[in-house]
Design an enzyme around this catalytic site. Structure first.
Site, PDB file in Angstrom:
ATOM      1  N   GLU A   1      -5.356  -8.727   0.825  1.00 59.92           N
ATOM      2  CA  GLU A   1      -6.496  -8.037   2.015  1.00 59.92           C
ATOM      3  C   GLU A   1      -7.913  -7.989   2.005  1.00 59.92           C
ATOM      4  OE1 GLU A   1      -4.923  -4.944   4.334  1.00 59.92           O
ATOM      5  OE2 GLU A   1      -2.360  -5.665   4.524  1.00 59.92           O
TER       6      GLU A   1
ATOM      7  N   GLU B   1       0.650  -1.214   0.207  1.00 57.79           N
ATOM      8  CA  GLU B   1       0.193   0.407   0.477  1.00 57.79           C
ATOM      9  C   GLU B   1       0.928   1.154  -0.108  1.00 57.79           C
ATOM     10  OE1 GLU B   1      -2.448  -0.439   3.096  1.00 57.79           O
ATOM     11  OE2 GLU B   1      -3.870  -2.137   2.324  1.00 57.79           O
TER      12      GLU B   1
END
Ligand code: FCB
Length: 457
Positions: A359, A171
């Protein structure tokens, strides 16, 4: 309740089910065996940054409970484990001395997975930058990208023979915008110029690491994990639609465009180019090397409207209201179909390799009652999002696996330990682990895989 065995039939036999964690969120043992502080140690020790001034000193004490936690992963019935490696354990000052005991820990982790038949998906950077590198400016400094390349090389030379996949970054949106523009994550900077420097140097570090990984461990599939935002315009007005496109360029394009197209979005360059660091000749070629896979982290959509304020900084948007009033305990709107629309949109816009959902999961803070955690809403969240994942496979998208966030409750960054995402409950006083209702359901699903002759339909 969706029956896990019925849901399992919607996935090909070689689909990979896994669980995910990250080093700083679970390991603790922050001073053990030569580890030095990361920016998250410093940030969490500063008053006012992390809820309750919680820190990562102990976390889930995973560093000291490695074997029992690997047994737990096995017990969860999954085939894959996504974990991250702590740079400050491996090269404690970011550059210079290599710390062998740090490498030994991940050696044991990887061997422990292999011994239990669990595939290893390592992430090299899940936000724990060695604090010493802040002396040079952290991610705002170009030199950090080269320090990262060396770290990647060191890790892959030791572990590359036993990793099933590696991701350079987790991320970048968070370690760039959330950390340098919005001030919510370490190092807590709030400055567009700093953020744009962090953006380019993170992208460059990704590319340099891909090069290093391919050199040292050419057989390990290399990828990048992105929390692509499912940007949705708050209304059908031309203003809001234009706002949504700007938001896409800023939140997604800043990373997807250089990596998958070899250029920065034109809108971003026009609005903010002057504040960017020099993009040197060859940088974009390094950044845009072909990847073997990419990972999507998805939790909730991003709804935006045009910011009418004069002189509003790019992307000049304001949040638009939720469409579904239902949200998880961290306040994130539940909207599963946005995940499917996002994947479709991204494959339309970019030439993307196969993907994993690296995720997905939900925050619910219910506690132990009589030795059990009844977290039905989390179970429902998983079931609904996995149904969307199955639709994506049906529609031909190359989705190879799914990792639940998270194996167990852990240090949820600026929220500290109060926000719980685990399939397994952690009692932080006793470090006792208890599989929640959602965890039992997920295990029943995961245990169905791999199935049959292991070939995709
Ligand atoms: C993601 C992070 C992960 C976890 C979840 C809830 O942004 O990658 O570490 O905190 O959110």
């Amino acid at each position: 309740m969706i029956d896990p065995k019925t849901l399992a039939e919607r996935f090909p036999g070689d689909f990979l089910f896994g669980v995910a964690t990250a080093a700083f969120q679970i390991e603790g043992a922050s001073k053990a065996d030569g580890r030095k502080p990361s920016i998250w140690d410093a940030f969490s020790n500063m008053p006012g940054r992390v809820f309750g001034r919680h820190n990562g000193d102990v976390a889930c004490d995973h560093y000291n409970r490695l074997e029992e936690d690997l047994d737990l992963i096995k017990e969860m019935g999954v085939e894959g484990y996504r974990f991250s490696i702590a740079w400050p354990r491996i090269i404690p000052e970011g550059v210079g001395r290599i710390n062998e005991p740090g490498l030994d820990f991940y050696d044991r982790l990887v061997d422990g997975c292999k011994a239990r038949g669990i595939k290893t998906f390592a992430t090299l950077y899940h936000w724990d930058l060695p604090l010493s590198l802040m002396g040079d400016g952290g991610w705002t400094a170009r030199s950090t990208a080269y320090a990262f390349q060396r770290y990647a090389k060191v890790v892959m030379a030791r572990l590359g023979d036993r990793l099933d996949a590696v991701a350079t970054f987790n991320e970048p949106w968070c370690s760039v915008w959330l950390s340098h523009l919005y001030g919510v994550h370490a190092p807590g900077e709030r400055n567009m110029q700093a953020a744009l420097h962090a953006m380019h140097h993170t992208n460059l570090a990704h590319g340099l690491a891909v090069e290093a990984i391919r050199h040292v461990a050419p057989t390990v599939p290399v990828g990048l994990v992105l929390n692509a935002h499912a940007v949705v315009a708050g209304s059908d007005s031309a203003e809001d639609k234009a706002a949504a496109q700007r938001a896409f360029d800023f939140h997604n394009g800043a990373f997807f465009d250089p990596v998958f197209k070899g250029q920065y979005p034109q809108s971003l360059l026009s609005a903010l180019g002057e504040q960017m660091p020099a993009v040197e000749e060859g940088d974009l070629a390094i950044i845009s090397q072909k990847l073997d896979w990419w990972g999507l982290n998805y939790y909730t959509p991003m709804r935006v409207a045009d910011d009418p304020a004069e002189g509003a900084e790019f992307p000049a948007t304001v949040p638009a209201p939720f469409v579904n009033p239902e949200k998880t305990d961290i306040g994130w709107e539940i909207y599963p179909s946005a995940m499917g629309d996002l994947v479709a949109d991204l494959y339309r816009r970019y030439d993307l390799p196969p993907m994993y959902i690296t995720e997905n999961g939900a925050c619910y803070n219910m506690d132990l009652v009589d030795g059990a955690v009844d977290d039905q809403p989390r179970l429902d969240y998983y079931a609904e999002h996995l149904a969307v994942a199955a639709d994506l496979i049906r529609d031909g998208y190359p989705l190879k696996g799914y990792f639940a966030w998270s194996l167990m409750d852990n240090f949820e960054w600026a929220e500290g330990y109060r926000m719980r995402f685990g399939l397994v409950h952690v009692d932080y006083d006793t470090q006792q682990r208890t599989i929640k209702k959602s965890g039992q359901w997920y295990r029943d699903l995961a245990l169905q895989f791999p199935r049959g002759n292991h070939k995709s339909a």
